[in-house]
Design a protein around this motif. Sequence first.
Motif, PDB file in Angstrom:
ATOM      1  N   SER A   1      15.962  18.537  10.814  1.00  0.00           N
ATOM      2  CA  SER A   1      14.062  18.366  11.121  1.00  0.00           C
ATOM      3  C   SER A   1      14.076  17.337  10.783  1.00  0.00           C
ATOM      4  O   SER A   1      12.703  16.926  11.268  1.00  0.00           O
ATOM      5  CB  SER A   1      13.280  19.360  11.934  1.00  0.00           C
ATOM      6  OG  SER A   1      13.520  19.996  10.209  1.00  0.00           O
ATOM      7  N   SER A   2      13.899  17.086   9.107  1.00  0.00           N
ATOM      8  CA  SER A   2      13.182  16.201   8.426  1.00  0.00           C
ATOM      9  C   SER A   2      13.210  15.399   8.277  1.00  0.00           C
ATOM     10  O   SER A   2      14.717  14.550   8.307  1.00  0.00           O
ATOM     11  CB  SER A   2      13.332  17.386   7.199  1.00  0.00           C
ATOM     12  OG  SER A   2      14.745  17.260   6.463  1.00  0.00           O
ATOM     13  N   GLY A   3      13.136  14.254   7.490  1.00  0.00           N
ATOM     14  CA  GLY A   3      13.063  12.680   7.631  1.00  0.00           C
ATOM     15  C   GLY A   3      13.295  11.897   8.293  1.00  0.00           C
ATOM     16  O   GLY A   3      12.892  10.361   8.102  1.00  0.00           O
ATOM     17  N   TRP A   4      12.446  12.131   9.894  1.00  0.00           N
ATOM     18  CA  TRP A   4      12.411  10.876  10.611  1.00  0.00           C
ATOM     19  C   TRP A   4      11.211  10.161  10.381  1.00  0.00           C
ATOM     20  O   TRP A   4      10.424  10.489  10.222  1.00  0.00           O
ATOM     21  CB  TRP A   4      12.219  11.777  12.095  1.00  0.00           C
ATOM     22  CG  TRP A   4      13.633  12.738  12.708  1.00  0.00           C
ATOM     23  CD1 TRP A   4      13.814  13.745  12.173  1.00  0.00           C
ATOM     24  CD2 TRP A   4      14.633  12.176  13.124  1.00  0.00           C
ATOM     25  NE1 TRP A   4      14.939  14.262  12.584  1.00  0.00           N
ATOM     26  CE2 TRP A   4      15.385  13.476  14.044  1.00  0.00           C
ATOM     27  CE3 TRP A   4      14.473  11.389  14.223  1.00  0.00           C
ATOM     28  CZ2 TRP A   4      16.815  13.045  14.750  1.00  0.00           C
ATOM     29  CZ3 TRP A   4      15.636  10.896  14.418  1.00  0.00           C
ATOM     30  CH2 TRP A   4      16.891  11.521  15.002  1.00  0.00           C
ATOM     31  N   VAL A   5      11.753   8.237  10.786  1.00  0.00           N
ATOM     32  CA  VAL A   5      10.202   7.431  10.297  1.00  0.00           C
ATOM     33  C   VAL A   5       9.858   7.835  12.313  1.00  0.00           C
ATOM     34  O   VAL A   5      10.591   7.681  13.072  1.00  0.00           O
ATOM     35  CB  VAL A   5      10.696   6.397  10.006  1.00  0.00           C
ATOM     36  CG1 VAL A   5       9.258   5.181  10.019  1.00  0.00           C
ATOM     37  CG2 VAL A   5      11.101   7.143   8.709  1.00  0.00           C
ATOM     38  N   LYS A   6       8.194   8.037  12.868  1.00  0.00           N
ATOM     39  CA  LYS A   6       8.156   7.627  13.540  1.00  0.00           C
ATOM     40  C   LYS A   6       7.373   6.122  13.735  1.00  0.00           C
ATOM     41  O   LYS A   6       6.502   5.939  12.378  1.00  0.00           O
ATOM     42  CB  LYS A   6       6.759   8.213  13.468  1.00  0.00           C
ATOM     43  CG  LYS A   6       7.083   9.792  14.028  1.00  0.00           C
ATOM     44  CD  LYS A   6       5.531  10.748  14.107  1.00  0.00           C
ATOM     45  CE  LYS A   6       6.543  11.745  15.092  1.00  0.00           C
ATOM     46  NZ  LYS A   6       4.917  12.525  15.296  1.00  0.00           N
ATOM     47  N   VAL A   7       7.595   5.339  14.624  1.00  0.00           N
ATOM     48  CA  VAL A   7       7.599   3.963  14.784  1.00  0.00           C
ATOM     49  C   VAL A   7       7.100   3.528  15.927  1.00  0.00           C
ATOM     50  O   VAL A   7       7.726   4.000  16.890  1.00  0.00           O
ATOM     51  CB  VAL A   7       9.151   3.230  14.281  1.00  0.00           C
ATOM     52  CG1 VAL A   7       8.713   1.537  15.070  1.00  0.00           C
ATOM     53  CG2 VAL A   7       9.794   3.125  13.643  1.00  0.00           C
ATOM     54  N   PRO A   8       5.508   3.111  15.616  1.00  0.00           N
ATOM     55  CA  PRO A   8       4.959   2.915  17.190  1.00  0.00           C
ATOM     56  C   PRO A   8       5.414   1.357  17.766  1.00  0.00           C
ATOM     57  O   PRO A   8       5.820   0.822  17.494  1.00  0.00           O
ATOM     58  CB  PRO A   8       3.713   2.781  16.934  1.00  0.00           C
ATOM     59  CG  PRO A   8       3.286   2.403  15.186  1.00  0.00           C
ATOM     60  CD  PRO A   8       5.026   2.772  14.442  1.00  0.00           C
ATOM     61  N   VAL A   9       5.621   1.851  19.102  1.00  0.00           N
ATOM     62  CA  VAL A   9       6.115   0.261  19.892  1.00  0.00           C
ATOM     63  C   VAL A   9       5.083   0.139  21.025  1.00  0.00           C
ATOM     64  O   VAL A   9       4.321   1.494  21.329  1.00  0.00           O
ATOM     65  CB  VAL A   9       7.465   0.871  21.226  1.00  0.00           C
ATOM     66  CG1 VAL A   9       8.860   0.885  19.331  1.00  0.00           C
ATOM     67  CG2 VAL A   9       7.658   1.682  21.654  1.00  0.00           C
ATOM     68  N   LYS A  10       5.137  -0.895  21.072  1.00  0.00           N
ATOM     69  CA  LYS A  10       3.785  -1.062  22.448  1.00  0.00           C
ATOM     70  C   LYS A  10       3.810  -2.388  23.582  1.00  0.00           C
ATOM     71  O   LYS A  10       5.128  -3.250  22.908  1.00  0.00           O
ATOM     72  CB  LYS A  10       2.273  -1.553  21.502  1.00  0.00           C
ATOM     73  CG  LYS A  10       2.485  -2.650  20.959  1.00  0.00           C
ATOM     74  CD  LYS A  10       1.447  -3.567  20.182  1.00  0.00           C
ATOM     75  CE  LYS A  10       1.060  -4.351  18.951  1.00  0.00           C
ATOM     76  NZ  LYS A  10      -0.297  -4.908  18.206  1.00  0.00           N
ATOM     77  N   PRO A  11       3.448  -2.737  24.606  1.00  0.00           N
ATOM     78  CA  PRO A  11       4.036  -4.165  25.143  1.00  0.00           C
ATOM     79  C   PRO A  11       4.350  -5.097  23.856  1.00  0.00           C
ATOM     80  O   PRO A  11       3.818  -5.619  23.248  1.00  0.00           O
ATOM     81  CB  PRO A  11       3.127  -3.991  26.649  1.00  0.00           C
ATOM     82  CG  PRO A  11       2.558  -2.371  26.588  1.00  0.00           C
ATOM     83  CD  PRO A  11       2.473  -2.457  24.552  1.00  0.00           C
ATOM     84  N   ALA A  12       5.819  -5.801  24.901  1.00  0.00           N
ATOM     85  CA  ALA A  12       6.217  -7.035  23.774  1.00  0.00           C
ATOM     86  C   ALA A  12       4.870  -8.326  24.489  1.00  0.00           C
ATOM     87  O   ALA A  12       4.641  -8.816  23.851  1.00  0.00           O
ATOM     88  CB  ALA A  12       7.118  -7.519  24.385  1.00  0.00           C
ATOM     89  N   LEU A  13       4.369  -8.012  25.607  1.00  0.00           N
ATOM     90  CA  LEU A  13       4.039  -9.554  26.193  1.00  0.00           C
ATOM     91  C   LEU A  13       2.508  -8.643  27.047  1.00  0.00           C
ATOM     92  O   LEU A  13       2.738  -7.605  28.036  1.00  0.00           O
ATOM     93  CB  LEU A  13       4.218 -10.330  26.575  1.00  0.00           C
ATOM     94  CG  LEU A  13       4.105 -11.460  27.321  1.00  0.00           C
ATOM     95  CD1 LEU A  13       2.719 -12.519  26.030  1.00  0.00           C
ATOM     96  CD2 LEU A  13       4.538 -12.528  28.064  1.00  0.00           C
TER      97      LEU A  13
END
Length: 295
Positions: A43-55
């Motif tokens: 449950s630990s060590g996860w990196v939260k990476v935001p994503v958004k529309p490419a275009l």
Amino acid sequence: MKLLATLLLLLPLAVQAQAPQVIPVANLAAAPKVDGELGEWGSSGWVKVPVKPALEREDRAKYGLDPAGERNKAGSLAVELKAGVAAGRLYLAVRYPDDAADTVHKEWSWRGDKYQRENQLEDMFAVRFHLAGDFDRTMLSTKDYKVDVWLWSAARTNPGGIAEDMTHHVTTKMQESAAEYQVKDGPVIYISKRRDEGTAPYEMLPRPKENKGERLPSFAAANASGSAADVAAKGVWKAGYWNLEFARALDTGNADDVVFKPGSRLTGQVAVFNKANAEHKSVSEPLVFDFGAVK
């Protein structure tokens, strides 16, 4: 002088804000099973990476695309990542929200007196790693670069426990069999997507000539081989999340694959396709996969 001092105080913050997110690659005590069940990752060590529309919709016309054609369903969300190495293989765990598992892709549907292809699309997820050139966060770039791409798809590759392994080349130099995008007041961008050498994990099926049922698949699983079979991948959808795992040898020995070197740092990126195709994905900013701890 006061203004200059203020700017100097703000400068480190601006530089820090632009630094790419780091995905640490750990040494795993044991190789996880590539089955889409993420309990082994803890449950630990996860990196939260935001994503958004490419275009964004307002940017589509710049590349000769109809602004009304924007159909991004993923929007902005957070992808959680963990990475590790065991027995000479890189393992990547991924989880992200999706309200439904879309596991049907462009079926043949009987209409009147013939089959026509439906327009439903599957969920997909992609990871890409810098291979050569001047990496850019977007494929609609005037820079020249190549990336090693792993593409998992819920209908076409997931049943076989594999991901498509490809090389994408983005350039303003003319390329045969490449998608072309005319930048407004700028050059034509060529994007070529080539599967790695070997047999692909699925094949497209031709339109059936006779009625064999109301709906039929438009593709069939194939026995992937060669460099095209390098990347194991499996996804499981449950409780509103896709849970994915990828695995590949650090060095496959194939010229069309990136080499993951212990002690190195490698630029990469992820993309989410929610019932979407290439134009309608959501992407992260460039990431740095840090192999500094890998022995």
